[in-house]
Motif scaffolding. Structure first.
Motif, PDB file in Angstrom:
ATOM      1  N   LEU A  74      -9.973   5.843   1.603  1.00 49.32           N
ATOM      2  CA  LEU A  74     -10.385   7.138   2.172  1.00 49.32           C
ATOM      3  C   LEU A  74     -11.654   7.640   1.489  1.00 49.32           C
ATOM      4  CD1 LEU A  74      -9.710   9.446   4.118  1.00 49.32           C
ATOM      5  CD2 LEU A  74      -8.269  10.436   2.334  1.00 49.32           C
ATOM      6  N   PRO A 107      -4.844   3.122  -0.461  1.00 48.07           N
ATOM      7  CA  PRO A 107      -5.367   3.890   0.683  1.00 48.07           C
ATOM      8  C   PRO A 107      -6.208   5.104   0.268  1.00 48.07           C
ATOM      9  CG  PRO A 107      -2.953   3.982   0.588  1.00 48.07           C
ATOM     10  CD  PRO A 107      -3.391   2.944  -0.374  1.00 48.07           C
ATOM     11  N   ILE A 108      -5.910   5.723  -0.889  1.00 49.81           N
ATOM     12  CA  ILE A 108      -6.738   6.855  -1.336  1.00 49.81           C
ATOM     13  C   ILE A 108      -8.158   6.376  -1.616  1.00 49.81           C
ATOM     14  CG2 ILE A 108      -7.104   8.486  -3.244  1.00 49.81           C
ATOM     15  CD1 ILE A 108      -4.067   8.869  -3.385  1.00 49.81           C
ATOM     16  N   TRP A 114       0.831  -1.214   0.000  1.00 54.32           N
ATOM     17  CA  TRP A 114       0.000   0.000   0.000  1.00 54.32           C
ATOM     18  C   TRP A 114       0.860   1.256   0.000  1.00 54.32           C
ATOM     19  CZ3 TRP A 114       0.631   3.150   4.227  1.00 54.32           C
ATOM     20  CH2 TRP A 114       1.072   2.575   5.414  1.00 54.32           C
ATOM     21  N   GLN A 163      -0.228   3.790  -3.749  1.00 51.55           N
ATOM     22  CA  GLN A 163      -0.970   4.672  -2.856  1.00 51.55           C
ATOM     23  C   GLN A 163      -2.403   4.899  -3.301  1.00 51.55           C
ATOM     24  OE1 GLN A 163      -0.187   8.849  -2.743  1.00 51.55           O
ATOM     25  NE2 GLN A 163       1.465   8.651  -4.205  1.00 51.55           N
TER      26      GLN A 163
END
Lengths: 205, 205, 205
Positions: free
Chosen positions: B71, B67-68, B60, B64
């Motif tokens: 979110l 995780p974006i 992760w 990235q």
């Protein structure tokens, strides 16, 4: 040159260790329990950070004065606290200091290693919150990060982004560090004092 | 070339994130709690896998967008779930998808790194079950892996061996992956539906 | 040459696995739960040690006969324990053996990697106590390390320093290892038998 990073890390370790020892004593733990909780609170976040970023040796293995200091603090604290009683609410201030320092240092290390702002902010929040979450879990408290009555992780996350923007706008790394750090400490204390939360209970609305 | 591994990983992340967010909402957590539980459920297993196999940077951190995405999902889910109520039993389907995908991808990475079938099956089970175990522990549920009323880890373990044998017998890696994965998802859903368990309570026998 | 380190590690794995399986059975877990708790208890401490010291591959990945042995033990134990009932107090002896062996082997590896006595003693205590702490947490027991009624981590810590001093004074590494190990096992058993503790409850004093 005066090493501001190392100096801050030392203050963060002391602040988190104190917060851990207060909770351990309020649970009436013996000196070994006081040391263990102090150690885990102070060094847990940084250990997670170093493992996740593959940053070896771990910072407390490289700087053994940090665990030695925690051991000395645990001995003094265990004797001192026999004669003094401490309410657990006293941890709010040292916990806020530790949260601010470790969040910003975790984010700063991630930037140094070439990670993006977003990844660095996640690693900053993890570094800042993990030690306290371990402390609360081991002492059978609901961790701050999961308490609905107070904002915690959001302040840490916002502080990371304030630090990134300041660092990008300003020439001075030290100034940017200080702004991010002070933002987290002040807003965290204000959140506890003025009962700021993300979401009201539906039963009250 | 279309990267099937990456595509599966993305589906697994989304499925586990949904399962985490459902449990977090059913505990009435605020949006930060929803994101945190979603993140930990979706990325916990893969993080353990990468740490154990010394596979850096963590997946992760390298990707990235994962995780974006979590979110963004947490924001949408927090608003959407205000108007909709979700029973916790809804996690069975996304949890089974996540279990299947992460088990097989964990085992496959271990084979790629040269480990034996047995070690690869252990690492596959850990990758598949750890995220869900973290979710349940943080939300004060007994993890599936320790519930006697449903088989869970055994299906993950059997799915690994089915995948190894298929990979050895068949020419096609993709086909072997798919068979192992479908086996886990289908048997897990069947185990919940038909109440299959390893051991009956002695009081009932 | 006979590899004393490997031999001790194997005995420690078996001893901790037995302690984990006894607790798992006393909680009436199914065979998968028995294997999982046995695995985590036996290999948890060494995994933490290897991760903290960046010592890859992990020892149970390198020596797959260890998890295979635990699997075989779990199968036998699950069948055997249907006809026999075991009190949880039976774990004191295997737990003391595991604590002694893993503490000393953790400390010894840390010395080999060039760490100081103090850091090596911390890593020794972590290696010795983490598996048991995981076992007790997963089985909803208060870990020994946090029970006030018995000393545990202090004995492990003292045993490390006794080993270091013996190793420094004596020519023989094997003799020093044995002294440290026996000290921990004997004092731990004595602490349970004679109810030795660091701090009396204030209500009794």
């Amino acid at each position: 040159m005066f090493d501001i990073i190392y100096f801050l890390e030392m203050i963060g370790v002391v602040a988190f260790a104190i917060s851990g020892m207060i909770v351990a004593r309020s649970k009436n733990m013996d000196p070994v329990g006081v040391f263990t909780i102090g150690f885990v609170t102070a060094l847990g976040g940084g250990t997670l950070r170093d493992l996740m970023m593959n940053n070896h040796p771990l910072y407390w293995i490289k700087h053994q004065e940090q665990p030695i200091l925690i051991l000395a603090m645990a001995v003094v604290f265990s004797y001192w606290s026999r004669a003094h009683s401490l309410r657990e609410s006293r941890i709010v201030f040292p916990d806020a200091i530790g949260l601010g320092i470790f969040t910003i240092l975790g984010a700063q290390l991630a930037l140094d290693l070439g990670h993006s702002w977003f990844i660095a902010s996640l690693l900053g929040v993890m570094t800042g919150t993990f030690g306290g979450a371990l402390r609360d879990t081991l002492c059978n408290e609901v961790p701050f990060i999961f308490r609905k009555d107070q904002i915690y992780a959001s302040i840490s996350f916002a502080g990371c982004w304030l630090y990134f923007v300041c660092q990008w706008l300003l020439e001075s790394e030290t100034l940017a560090l200080s702004i991010g750090l002070l933002f987290i400490v002040i807003f965290r204390l204000a959140a506890v004092r003025f009962d700021i939360r993300l979401q009201r209970d539906q039963s009250h609305s």
